[in-house]
Write a protein that holds these residues in place. Structure first.
Motif, PDB file in Angstrom:
ATOM      1  N   VAL A  19     -54.004   9.813 -14.354  1.00 33.70           N
ATOM      2  CA  VAL A  19     -54.129  11.090 -13.647  1.00 33.70           C
ATOM      3  C   VAL A  19     -55.515  11.203 -13.007  1.00 33.70           C
ATOM      4  CG1 VAL A  19     -54.235  13.595 -13.952  1.00 33.70           C
ATOM      5  CG2 VAL A  19     -52.412  12.262 -15.050  1.00 33.70           C
ATOM      6  N   ARG A  20     -56.552  10.781 -13.723  1.00 35.78           N
ATOM      7  CA  ARG A  20     -57.902  10.845 -13.169  1.00 35.78           C
ATOM      8  C   ARG A  20     -58.011   9.964 -11.926  1.00 35.78           C
ATOM      9  NH1 ARG A  20     -60.511   8.955 -17.192  1.00 35.78           N
ATOM     10  NH2 ARG A  20     -60.528  10.942 -18.326  1.00 35.78           N
ATOM     11  N   ALA A  21     -57.393   8.764 -11.978  1.00 40.60           N
ATOM     12  CA  ALA A  21     -57.431   7.882 -10.808  1.00 40.60           C
ATOM     13  C   ALA A  21     -56.679   8.501  -9.631  1.00 40.60           C
ATOM     14  CB  ALA A  21     -56.815   6.525 -11.173  1.00 40.60           C
ATOM     15  N   LEU A  22     -55.589   9.197  -9.928  1.00 43.53           N
ATOM     16  CA  LEU A  22     -54.823   9.852  -8.864  1.00 43.53           C
ATOM     17  C   LEU A  22     -55.626  10.989  -8.246  1.00 43.53           C
ATOM     18  CD1 LEU A  22     -52.081   9.986  -7.400  1.00 43.53           C
ATOM     19  CD2 LEU A  22     -51.279  11.504  -9.219  1.00 43.53           C
ATOM     20  N   GLU A  23     -56.323  11.767  -9.077  1.00 45.82           N
ATOM     21  CA  GLU A  23     -57.151  12.853  -8.564  1.00 45.82           C
ATOM     22  C   GLU A  23     -58.275  12.302  -7.693  1.00 45.82           C
ATOM     23  OE1 GLU A  23     -56.752  16.344 -11.941  1.00 45.82           O
ATOM     24  OE2 GLU A  23     -58.144  14.662 -12.316  1.00 45.82           O
ATOM     25  N   GLU A  24     -58.873  11.187  -8.109  1.00 49.00           N
ATOM     26  CA  GLU A  24     -59.936  10.584  -7.304  1.00 49.00           C
ATOM     27  C   GLU A  24     -59.390  10.068  -5.981  1.00 49.00           C
ATOM     28  OE1 GLU A  24     -61.583   7.605  -9.816  1.00 49.00           O
ATOM     29  OE2 GLU A  24     -62.628   9.033 -11.136  1.00 49.00           O
ATOM     30  N   ASP A  25     -58.191   9.491  -6.017  1.00 49.85           N
ATOM     31  CA  ASP A  25     -57.597   8.969  -4.782  1.00 49.85           C
ATOM     32  C   ASP A  25     -57.289  10.099  -3.795  1.00 49.85           C
ATOM     33  OD1 ASP A  25     -56.160   6.675  -3.307  1.00 49.85           O
ATOM     34  OD2 ASP A  25     -54.579   8.199  -3.487  1.00 49.85           O
ATOM     35  N   LEU A  26     -56.813  11.243  -4.333  1.00 50.12           N
ATOM     36  CA  LEU A  26     -56.443  12.368  -3.477  1.00 50.12           C
ATOM     37  C   LEU A  26     -57.632  13.281  -3.163  1.00 50.12           C
ATOM     38  CD1 LEU A  26     -53.029  13.322  -5.156  1.00 50.12           C
ATOM     39  CD2 LEU A  26     -53.385  12.004  -3.048  1.00 50.12           C
ATOM     40  N   GLY A  27     -58.676  13.155  -3.955  1.00 49.20           N
ATOM     41  CA  GLY A  27     -59.858  13.974  -3.714  1.00 49.20           C
ATOM     42  C   GLY A  27     -59.685  15.414  -4.121  1.00 49.20           C
ATOM     43  N   THR A  28     -58.858  15.679  -5.114  1.00 48.57           N
ATOM     44  CA  THR A  28     -58.637  17.055  -5.562  1.00 48.57           C
ATOM     45  C   THR A  28     -58.173  17.053  -7.003  1.00 48.57           C
ATOM     46  OG1 THR A  28     -57.498  19.141  -5.069  1.00 48.57           O
ATOM     47  CG2 THR A  28     -56.221  17.110  -4.822  1.00 48.57           C
ATOM     48  N   ARG A  29     -58.434  18.155  -7.696  1.00 47.55           N
ATOM     49  CA  ARG A  29     -57.987  18.277  -9.081  1.00 47.55           C
ATOM     50  C   ARG A  29     -56.511  18.667  -9.101  1.00 47.55           C
ATOM     51  NH1 ARG A  29     -61.525  22.177 -12.521  1.00 47.55           N
ATOM     52  NH2 ARG A  29     -60.138  21.324 -14.145  1.00 47.55           N
ATOM     53  N   LEU A  30     -55.774  18.062  -9.993  1.00 41.97           N
ATOM     54  CA  LEU A  30     -54.349  18.338 -10.127  1.00 41.97           C
ATOM     55  C   LEU A  30     -54.050  19.164 -11.365  1.00 41.97           C
ATOM     56  CD1 LEU A  30     -53.030  14.768  -9.221  1.00 41.97           C
ATOM     57  CD2 LEU A  30     -53.184  16.765  -7.711  1.00 41.97           C
ATOM     58  N   PHE A  31     -54.919  19.086 -12.368  1.00 40.56           N
ATOM     59  CA  PHE A  31     -54.697  19.813 -13.621  1.00 40.56           C
ATOM     60  C   PHE A  31     -55.948  20.604 -14.005  1.00 40.56           C
ATOM     61  CE2 PHE A  31     -51.712  16.240 -14.137  1.00 40.56           C
ATOM     62  CZ  PHE A  31     -50.560  16.911 -14.510  1.00 40.56           C
ATOM     63  N   GLU A  32     -55.724  21.676 -14.723  1.00 41.75           N
ATOM     64  CA  GLU A  32     -56.755  22.353 -15.490  1.00 41.75           C
ATOM     65  C   GLU A  32     -56.478  22.062 -16.953  1.00 41.75           C
ATOM     66  OE1 GLU A  32     -56.865  26.467 -14.663  1.00 41.75           O
ATOM     67  OE2 GLU A  32     -57.333  26.215 -12.524  1.00 41.75           O
ATOM     68  N   ARG A  33     -57.499  21.616 -17.659  1.00 40.33           N
ATOM     69  CA  ARG A  33     -57.323  21.216 -19.049  1.00 40.33           C
ATOM     70  C   ARG A  33     -57.879  22.323 -19.949  1.00 40.33           C
ATOM     71  NH1 ARG A  33     -58.159  17.364 -15.511  1.00 40.33           N
ATOM     72  NH2 ARG A  33     -57.215  15.280 -15.722  1.00 40.33           N
TER      73      ARG A  33
END
Length: 310
Positions: free
Chosen positions: A54-68
């Motif tokens: 998930v972290r790699a996906l967020e870095e690839d898209l340049g945006t946060r996907l989840f709030e933890r």
């Protein structure tokens, strides 16, 4: 006009820039289950593997996907937008895969059967086959005598009274046994006893078929009888002569299988019984039948029907 230049919107070889599929799978599971731990269990991965994907996906898209928060994860607006698209895409892929794994209904097996056997024996029994084997599509067509496989016919039921094509595979179904039949109330007036056995009276009206012109002569020879010529009627088709017997017009030479239902119901009787004529019916196929194949299951069912009450 299409080009072959990478990056050109009209190029035939456009390079797609998609996130890794494995990362999208981890994201979708975590979003659906609202937990990295449960997502890992569902995908047989560790919590850490899900988190890294998930972290790699967020870095690839340049945006946060989840709030933890407190061991749970919640989608951001960007995450909800991505989940909607990923869910639709996965649904389309799953539907396409399911269709490929389970093709559309297979073309039915086309079974050609002699018309009278089809009408009086097979059709009354075929509902039981469909009930027992709903996964085997079967189409029945009427046909007698020679035929050619590959011209709309996959299988055929025929009596061995003509030569078959070379390489035809023949599976025995039942032996032919013939005898005269008539309505019960007429049997006494059309028969007599001689030498300890029942014979036909001279006044017994005989029903003939143009498609089995030698039936009476053959039966008399098999029984060793000399039958004097009496009243006769000739019908165009074998089926008609049997129906004429049911109607009370006379005695018809009938194969046991074709009149067994009428005998069981008491509609007809066979005062002289039946005698094997040396012929038999077979299921014909263009190639050997594989064990447990649809054709093998059809063959087993046909044989069971033929032997029932034999």
């Amino acid at each position: 006009m299409k080009t072959d230049t990478l990056g050109d919107e009209n190029s035939q070889t456009v390079k797609r820039r998609l996130p890794p599929l494995s990362a999208l799978r981890c994201f979708e599971a975590a979003a659906r289950l609202e937990s990295f731990t449960r997502a890992g269990e569902a995908l047989h991965l560790t919590h850490g593997a899900i988190s890294r994907a998930v972290r790699a996906l967020e870095e690839d898209l340049g945006t946060r996907l989840f709030e933890r928060r407190s061991h749970r994860v919640f989608l951001t607006d960007a995450g909800r937008e991505l989940l909607h698209s990923v869910t639709n895409a996965f649904d389309l892929i799953e539907a396409a895969a399911r269709k490929l794994r389970t093709p559309d209904n297979a073309a039915p097996l086309v079974l050609s059967c002699e018309p009278t056997l089809l009408m009086r024996w097979l059709i009354p029994r075929i509902p039981a086959f469909f009930a027992a084997h709903p996964d085997i599509p079967l189409q029945l067509v009427a046909g007698g005598g020679p035929f050619v496989f590959g011209q709309g016919i996959d299988l055929a039921i025929r009596r061995n009274d003509f030569p078959w094509q070379r390489h035809t595979q023949a599976q025995w179904l039942f032996d032919e046994a013939i005898g005269p039949v008539c309505r019960p109330e007429q049997a006494a007036g059309w028969t007599r006893e001689a030498s300890g056995r029942v014979q036909l009276a001279d006044n017994a009206p005989r029903l003939h078929s143009a498609t089995r012109v030698q039936a009476w002569e053959q039966w008399s020879a098999l029984k060793g009888l000399q039958q004097s010529a009496g009243e006769e009627q000739v019908f165009e088709h074998f089926y008609f002569s049997l129906q004429a017997a049911v109607a009370g017009l006379g005695l018809a030479i009938a194969p046991w299988q074709l009149v067994r239902d009428d005998l069981d119901s008491g509609l007809l009787v066979a005062p002289c019984g039946f005698i094997a004529d040396g012929s038999a019916y077979y299921l014909l196929s263009p190639e050997a039948i594989e064990p447990d194949s649809p054709v093998a299951r059809l063959l087993d069912w046909l044989r069971c029907q033929a032997l029932a009450s034999a």
